[in-house]
Design a protein around this motif. Structure first.
Motif, PDB file in Angstrom:
ATOM      1  N   GLN A 199       0.847  -1.185   0.000  1.00 49.09           N
ATOM      2  CA  GLN A 199       0.000   0.000   0.000  1.00 49.09           C
ATOM      3  C   GLN A 199       0.887   1.241   0.000  1.00 49.09           C
ATOM      4  O   GLN A 199       2.070   1.172   0.337  1.00 49.09           O
ATOM      5  CB  GLN A 199      -0.916   0.016   1.231  1.00 49.09           C
ATOM      6  CG  GLN A 199      -1.943  -1.102   1.261  1.00 49.09           C
ATOM      7  CD  GLN A 199      -2.716  -1.147   2.570  1.00 49.09           C
ATOM      8  OE1 GLN A 199      -2.333  -0.537   3.568  1.00 49.09           O
ATOM      9  NE2 GLN A 199      -3.810  -1.893   2.583  1.00 49.09           N
ATOM     10  N   SER A 200       0.296   2.383  -0.357  1.00 47.59           N
ATOM     11  CA  SER A 200       1.005   3.655  -0.320  1.00 47.59           C
ATOM     12  C   SER A 200       0.432   4.518   0.790  1.00 47.59           C
ATOM     13  O   SER A 200      -0.770   4.471   1.059  1.00 47.59           O
ATOM     14  CB  SER A 200       0.878   4.395  -1.659  1.00 47.59           C
ATOM     15  OG  SER A 200       1.441   3.631  -2.697  1.00 47.59           O
ATOM     16  N   PRO A 201       1.256   5.326   1.442  1.00 51.91           N
ATOM     17  CA  PRO A 201       0.738   6.213   2.487  1.00 51.91           C
ATOM     18  C   PRO A 201      -0.013   7.387   1.878  1.00 51.91           C
ATOM     19  O   PRO A 201       0.239   7.766   0.727  1.00 51.91           O
ATOM     20  CB  PRO A 201       2.005   6.666   3.210  1.00 51.91           C
ATOM     21  CG  PRO A 201       3.078   6.606   2.167  1.00 51.91           C
ATOM     22  CD  PRO A 201       2.717   5.438   1.286  1.00 51.91           C
ATOM     23  N   ASP A 202      -0.925   7.961   2.654  1.00 45.63           N
ATOM     24  CA  ASP A 202      -1.606   9.182   2.212  1.00 45.63           C
ATOM     25  C   ASP A 202      -0.727  10.402   2.434  1.00 45.63           C
ATOM     26  O   ASP A 202      -0.858  11.419   1.747  1.00 45.63           O
ATOM     27  CB  ASP A 202      -2.922   9.363   2.981  1.00 45.63           C
ATOM     28  CG  ASP A 202      -3.914   8.241   2.708  1.00 45.63           C
ATOM     29  OD1 ASP A 202      -3.884   7.703   1.590  1.00 45.63           O
ATOM     30  OD2 ASP A 202      -4.706   7.909   3.611  1.00 45.63           O
ATOM     31  N   GLY A 203       0.173  10.305   3.433  1.00 44.27           N
ATOM     32  CA  GLY A 203       1.049  11.424   3.735  1.00 44.27           C
ATOM     33  C   GLY A 203       2.258  10.947   4.495  1.00 44.27           C
ATOM     34  O   GLY A 203       2.330   9.807   4.949  1.00 44.27           O
ATOM     35  N   GLY A 204       3.242  11.853   4.654  1.00 45.35           N
ATOM     36  CA  GLY A 204       4.472  11.493   5.334  1.00 45.35           C
ATOM     37  C   GLY A 204       5.533  11.022   4.355  1.00 45.35           C
ATOM     38  O   GLY A 204       5.331  11.034   3.133  1.00 45.35           O
ATOM     39  N   ALA A 205       6.664  10.620   4.882  1.00 50.13           N
ATOM     40  CA  ALA A 205       7.778  10.203   4.031  1.00 50.13           C
ATOM     41  C   ALA A 205       8.538   9.067   4.694  1.00 50.13           C
ATOM     42  O   ALA A 205       8.550   8.928   5.921  1.00 50.13           O
ATOM     43  CB  ALA A 205       8.715  11.382   3.768  1.00 50.13           C
ATOM     44  N   MET A 206       9.193   8.249   3.861  1.00 51.49           N
ATOM     45  CA  MET A 206      10.044   7.163   4.349  1.00 51.49           C
ATOM     46  C   MET A 206      11.429   7.303   3.732  1.00 51.49           C
ATOM     47  O   MET A 206      11.573   7.797   2.602  1.00 51.49           O
ATOM     48  CB  MET A 206       9.429   5.797   3.996  1.00 51.49           C
ATOM     49  CG  MET A 206       8.112   5.510   4.672  1.00 51.49           C
ATOM     50  SD  MET A 206       7.535   3.804   4.395  1.00 51.49           S
ATOM     51  CE  MET A 206       7.224   3.827   2.608  1.00 51.49           C
ATOM     52  N   PHE A 207      12.425   6.820   4.492  1.00 52.31           N
ATOM     53  CA  PHE A 207      13.805   6.910   4.036  1.00 52.31           C
ATOM     54  C   PHE A 207      14.508   5.583   4.322  1.00 52.31           C
ATOM     55  O   PHE A 207      14.345   5.000   5.387  1.00 52.31           O
ATOM     56  CB  PHE A 207      14.538   8.049   4.751  1.00 52.31           C
ATOM     57  CG  PHE A 207      13.908   9.401   4.522  1.00 52.31           C
ATOM     58  CD1 PHE A 207      14.328  10.207   3.480  1.00 52.31           C
ATOM     59  CD2 PHE A 207      12.876   9.845   5.341  1.00 52.31           C
ATOM     60  CE1 PHE A 207      13.736  11.441   3.256  1.00 52.31           C
ATOM     61  CE2 PHE A 207      12.288  11.086   5.130  1.00 52.31           C
ATOM     62  CZ  PHE A 207      12.714  11.879   4.083  1.00 52.31           C
ATOM     63  N   LEU A 208      15.284   5.119   3.345  1.00 53.18           N
ATOM     64  CA  LEU A 208      16.083   3.910   3.497  1.00 53.18           C
ATOM     65  C   LEU A 208      17.539   4.303   3.302  1.00 53.18           C
ATOM     66  O   LEU A 208      17.919   4.797   2.230  1.00 53.18           O
ATOM     67  CB  LEU A 208      15.667   2.856   2.463  1.00 53.18           C
ATOM     68  CG  LEU A 208      16.287   1.475   2.610  1.00 53.18           C
ATOM     69  CD1 LEU A 208      15.833   0.799   3.902  1.00 53.18           C
ATOM     70  CD2 LEU A 208      15.940   0.591   1.412  1.00 53.18           C
ATOM     71  N   GLU A 209      18.332   4.133   4.357  1.00 52.46           N
ATOM     72  CA  GLU A 209      19.734   4.550   4.361  1.00 52.46           C
ATOM     73  C   GLU A 209      19.883   6.009   3.940  1.00 52.46           C
ATOM     74  O   GLU A 209      20.783   6.370   3.159  1.00 52.46           O
ATOM     75  CB  GLU A 209      20.575   3.624   3.491  1.00 52.46           C
ATOM     76  CG  GLU A 209      20.612   2.189   4.040  1.00 52.46           C
ATOM     77  CD  GLU A 209      21.544   1.287   3.261  1.00 52.46           C
ATOM     78  OE1 GLU A 209      21.704   1.512   2.037  1.00 52.46           O
ATOM     79  OE2 GLU A 209      22.110   0.354   3.868  1.00 52.46           O
ATOM     80  N   GLY A 210      18.962   6.835   4.423  1.00 52.51           N
ATOM     81  CA  GLY A 210      19.045   8.276   4.192  1.00 52.51           C
ATOM     82  C   GLY A 210      18.451   8.759   2.894  1.00 52.51           C
ATOM     83  O   GLY A 210      18.317   9.973   2.676  1.00 52.51           O
ATOM     84  N   ARG A 211      18.063   7.845   2.002  1.00 45.33           N
ATOM     85  CA  ARG A 211      17.495   8.235   0.717  1.00 45.33           C
ATOM     86  C   ARG A 211      15.992   8.011   0.716  1.00 45.33           C
ATOM     87  O   ARG A 211      15.496   7.068   1.353  1.00 45.33           O
ATOM     88  CB  ARG A 211      18.150   7.436  -0.422  1.00 45.33           C
ATOM     89  CG  ARG A 211      19.620   7.782  -0.632  1.00 45.33           C
ATOM     90  CD  ARG A 211      20.197   7.037  -1.835  1.00 45.33           C
ATOM     91  NE  ARG A 211      20.284   5.602  -1.580  1.00 45.33           N
ATOM     92  CZ  ARG A 211      21.315   5.014  -0.984  1.00 45.33           C
ATOM     93  NH1 ARG A 211      22.336   5.737  -0.560  1.00 45.33           N
ATOM     94  NH2 ARG A 211      21.326   3.710  -0.809  1.00 45.33           N
ATOM     95  N   PRO A 212      15.232   8.844  -0.015  1.00 47.79           N
ATOM     96  CA  PRO A 212      13.773   8.668  -0.057  1.00 47.79           C
ATOM     97  C   PRO A 212      13.408   7.254  -0.491  1.00 47.79           C
ATOM     98  O   PRO A 212      14.003   6.699  -1.425  1.00 47.79           O
ATOM     99  CB  PRO A 212      13.324   9.705  -1.095  1.00 47.79           C
ATOM    100  CG  PRO A 212      14.370  10.771  -1.026  1.00 47.79           C
ATOM    101  CD  PRO A 212      15.667  10.038  -0.779  1.00 47.79           C
ATOM    102  N   TYR A 213      12.422   6.697   0.192  1.00 52.50           N
ATOM    103  CA  TYR A 213      12.009   5.312  -0.056  1.00 52.50           C
ATOM    104  C   TYR A 213      10.499   5.303  -0.262  1.00 52.50           C
ATOM    105  O   TYR A 213       9.736   5.674   0.641  1.00 52.50           O
ATOM    106  CB  TYR A 213      12.397   4.433   1.131  1.00 52.50           C
ATOM    107  CG  TYR A 213      11.869   3.016   1.087  1.00 52.50           C
ATOM    108  CD1 TYR A 213      12.344   2.101   0.156  1.00 52.50           C
ATOM    109  CD2 TYR A 213      10.892   2.595   1.990  1.00 52.50           C
ATOM    110  CE1 TYR A 213      11.866   0.799   0.115  1.00 52.50           C
ATOM    111  CE2 TYR A 213      10.419   1.300   1.971  1.00 52.50           C
ATOM    112  CZ  TYR A 213      10.897   0.401   1.030  1.00 52.50           C
ATOM    113  OH  TYR A 213      10.418  -0.879   1.009  1.00 52.50           O
ATOM    114  N   ALA A 214      10.050   4.942  -1.458  1.00 52.23           N
ATOM    115  CA  ALA A 214       8.616   4.934  -1.762  1.00 52.23           C
ATOM    116  C   ALA A 214       8.312   3.786  -2.707  1.00 52.23           C
ATOM    117  O   ALA A 214       8.083   3.990  -3.908  1.00 52.23           O
ATOM    118  CB  ALA A 214       8.180   6.263  -2.376  1.00 52.23           C
TER     119      ALA A 214
END
Length: 543
Positions: free
Chosen positions: A69-84
Motif C-alpha cells: 500500500q502507499s501512504p496518504d502522507g508522510g515520508a520514508m527513508f532507506l539509508e538516508g534516501r527517499p524510499y517509496a
C-alpha cells in the motif's frame, strides 16, 4: 518491575544512523484512520518490536513498508534516501523483505519452488532440479523445517508454512527484515531456532522489525520496542526500562486486571454431544461427551489429532468409523451442511482462508449460514440482513465503521467475532472453536474469552482447541489431551497442572502416560516440524 539491565549485548551498529525511517506516515480507509502521523526508526543490527492491539496500525505500516500500500502522507527513508516502493518487488529490490501475517505461498508448487520462485537455478535452459533441491535443503535445515524440498506446499500445516516463509527471505539481500507474527504457530524449539537466525542476521547489520502478541518473546529478543495505539505512536523504549504490565497498559490504554475472565463453577446441563469410537482420517478411535454449560478444552501436539477430530465431527472430513450422538440420538454428519442442520458450529483455525469471505461485507459474512432467515422466494431481504447484522455487532461489540464494511478490513479480533456471530445466528448449540485467539492481541483475547464463557453460561456446549495451554487452563472446565491421533487422557479443572497436561500430550510419543494406548517408541519425540505449538505456562500467566 522493570529490569535493572538488559542482558543482551548491544550490537556494533547500535549507535549508527537509522537504516530505515518513517516520518509522519498517515493512511486512512473509508471510516477508519489507520495511521495518524506515526514515526518509526530502525537501526542497523537491532531487533525492534512493534506492539499494539489489533487495529493499532501495525499491519498497515508493514504493508506500506513492503510496497503493498502507499501512504496518504508522510515520508520514508532507506539509508538516508527517499524510499517509496510501488510494489512488493520494488521493496525486495532495495533490500526490504516482509513476512506477512497472511502467508503468501503458492500451494500448487513445491517447497523448493516456493523458496526460489524468483530465481530458479537453470541448466541448459531448464530448471536444475538437483541444484534447486540442494539449495532448498540447506535453507530448510537452517530454519529447522524437516520436509522434503519436493513436497507440495498444499500438504504443509500452518506452522510449516510459516517456517517456509521465513526461510524464503534468508537467501535474498536483506537490509530490513519485517516479521509480522512469525511465531504465532511455532513451537518453543522452532521459535528459539528463529531467534538464533535473527541474532545471526543482526550481527551482519540487518534491521529486524518484529511484531508479536507474545510479550515474553518481545522482552527476550528485542533491543527496542515501540507501542502503537489507535493508529498513533505512543512510545519507544528499551525493554530494560519497562515491563509487561506497563506495555499492556500502553497498548490498550487501561489496566487489564486478570488475564482471563473469572471462572464461575457451573453444574453442567444435559448431554448435547457424544462421540463413540469416532475415528478421524489417520487417527485412532476417540470417545468423549459434551454437556450444556461446559467449556471443554482440547490440548495436544501438532499432528495429535486435535483439528482432525473437530473437522470429522463437523463433516469437513469424513470420519473413518464411530458413532455421533446429538441430544441422545444418533446422527450422520457427512458434510458441514449436515452439521449446521444438527446445530453444530466450527470456527476453523484459519479464519481468513476457511472461515470468512474476505471481500464480502460484514453483514453478508454474519448471515452466510442463515440465508433462510434473510431471504424469501430466493430473493435477499436486505433490510432483514442489516437488522440481524446490527444485532450481532451490538451483542459481540464488533468494532467496525459499518455493517457493509468488507470484512477484510477488520482487525483479527473483530474478524473472529464475525465468525462467532455467524454460528450464533445459525443456532449452533455445540460450538467447536479451533485456535480462537491465534494472532489476536491481548485486549481482544480477553473479549473473545469472555464471549466463549458467556455462551457456555447461556447453555451451549463448547469444545475449544488451543495450542496455548494458559488459555485452556484459564477458561475451561476440563481438558481433553490428545496424543498421536488419539485421546491420551482427561484433566478436571481441580487438577489443572501444566506438567501433567504436557506429559499426557507427549505420552503417545514416549509410550508413557495413562490412556496413551500406544507402543513405546524408545523416547522418540516429534521432529521440529511436527512438534507441539502447545505453550506451557510462563511467568505472569494466570490459570
Amino acid at each position: 518491575m522493570p529490569r535493572s539491565a538488559d542482558p543482551r549485548p548491544r550490537g556494533p551498529y547500535a549507535e549508527h544512523a537509522p537504516v530505515f525511517e518513517a516520518r509522519g506516515i498517515t493512511r486512512s480507509f473509508p471510516g477508519v484512520i489507520a495511521l495518524a502521523g506515526v514515526d518509526l526508526a530502525l537501526r542497523p543490527g537491532e531487533v525492534h518490536a512493534l506492539l499494539g492491539e489489533n487495529g493499532a496500525g501495525k499491519s498497515t505500516l508493514v504493508r506500506i513498508l513492503g510496497g503493498v500500500q502507499s501512504p496518504d502522507g508522510g515520508a520514508m527513508f532507506l539509508e538516508g534516501r527517499p524510499y517509496a516502493p510501488t510494489c512488493t518487488a520494488d521493496a525486495m529490490r532495495t533490500g526490504v523483505q516482509v513476512v506477512h501475517q497472511e502467508l503468501n505461498l503458492l500451494p500448487n508448487l513445491t517447497v523448493a519452488e516456493n523458496l526460489f520462485f524468483q530465481r530458479l537455478p537453470r541448466r541448459f535452459g531448464l530448471v536444475d532440479r538437483r541444484s534447486l533441491h540442494r539449495r532448498a535443503g540447506e535453507l530448510l535445515e537452517e530454519v529447522g523445517l524437516d520436509v522434503a524440498p519436493g513436497t507440495p506446499v498444499e500438504r504443509l500445516g500452518i506452522a510449516q508454512m510459516q517456517l517456509l516463509e521465513i526461510a524464503r527471505t534468508l537467501w535474498q539481500d536483506c537490509r530490513v527484515l519485517v516479521l509480522d507474527e512469525p511465531t504465532a504457530t511455532l513451537t518453543p524449539r522452532e521459535t528459539e531456532r528463529l531467534f538464533t537466525l535473527l541474532r545471526r542476521l543482526t550481527a551482519r547489520g540487518t534491521a529486524v522489525l518484529f511484531i508479536s502478541h507474545h510479550l515474553e518473546e518481545v522482552f527476550e529478543i528485542s533491543d527496542r520496542l515501540t507501542v502503537f495505539r489507535g493508529g498513533r505512536h505512543v512510545t519507544t523504549r528499551e525493554p530494560a526500562d519497562t515491563d509487561t504490565a506497563e506495555v499492556i497498559r500502553l497498548m490498550v490504554g487501561r489496566d487489564m486486571g486478570a488475564a482471563y475472565p473469572p471462572h464461575v463453577p457451573r453444574e453442567p446441563g444435559p448431554e448435547l454431544l457424544r462421540a463413540e469410537g469416532l475415528t478421524a482420517p489417520g487417527g485412532r478411535p476417540v470417545s468423549f461427551a459434551l454437556r450444556a454449560g461446559e467449556v471443554v478444552g482440547v490440548a495436544g501436539l501438532v499432528g495429535s489429532g486435535r483439528t482432525e477430530t473437530v473437522r470429522a465431527l463437523f463433516g469437513a472430513d469424513r470420519a473413518v468409523d464411530g458413532r455421533l450422538l446429538l441430544r441422545g440420538k444418533e446422527v450422520r454428519v457427512r458434510s458441514p451442511r449436515d452439521a449446521v442442520r444438527h446445530g453444530l458450529g466450527l470456527l476453523t483455525e484459519d479464519r481468513k482462508e476457511q472461515g470468512l469471505v474476505l471481500d464480502m461485507s460484514l453483514a453478508a459474512n454474519v448471515t452466510l449460514t442463515a440465508t433462510g432467515k434473510v431471504s424469501r422466494g430466493g430473493l435477499l431481504r436486505r433490510g432483514e440482513e442489516d437488522r440481524l447484522a446490527r444485532e450481532a455487532v451490538d451483542s459481540l461489540s464488533v468494532r467496525t465503521p459499518g455493517i457493509r464494511t468488507p470484512v477484510r478490513t477488520l482487525s483479527g479480533g473483530n474478524q473472529q467475532k464475525v465468525v462467532l456471530a455467524r454460528w450464533l445466528l445459525a443456532g449452533a448449540d455445540v460450538l467447536m472453536v479451533d485456535e480462537p485467539t491465534r494472532g489476536i492481541d491481548v485486549g481482544a483475547r480477553y473479549e473473545i474469552h469472555q464471549q466463549l464463557v458467556d455462551l457456555a453460561a447461556a447453555g451451549r456446549a463448547l469444545l475449544v482447541v488451543s495450542s496455548d495451554l494458559p488459555e485452556l487452563m484459564g477458561i475451561c472446565d476440563r481438558i481433553l489431551v490428545f496424543s498421536r491421533g488419539g485421546l491420551a487422557g482427561e484433566v478436571a479443572r481441580a487438577d489443572f497442572d501444566s506438567s501433567r497436561i504436557l506429559a499426557l500430550a507427549y505420552s503417545g510419543y514416549t509410550g508413557t502416560g495413562a490412556g496413551s494406548g500406544s507402543t513405546p517408541t524408545s523416547g522418540q519425540l516429534p521432529s521440529p516440524a511436527t512438534e507441539s505449538t502447545l505453550r506451557p505456562l510462563q511467568k505472569g500467566d494466570t490459570p
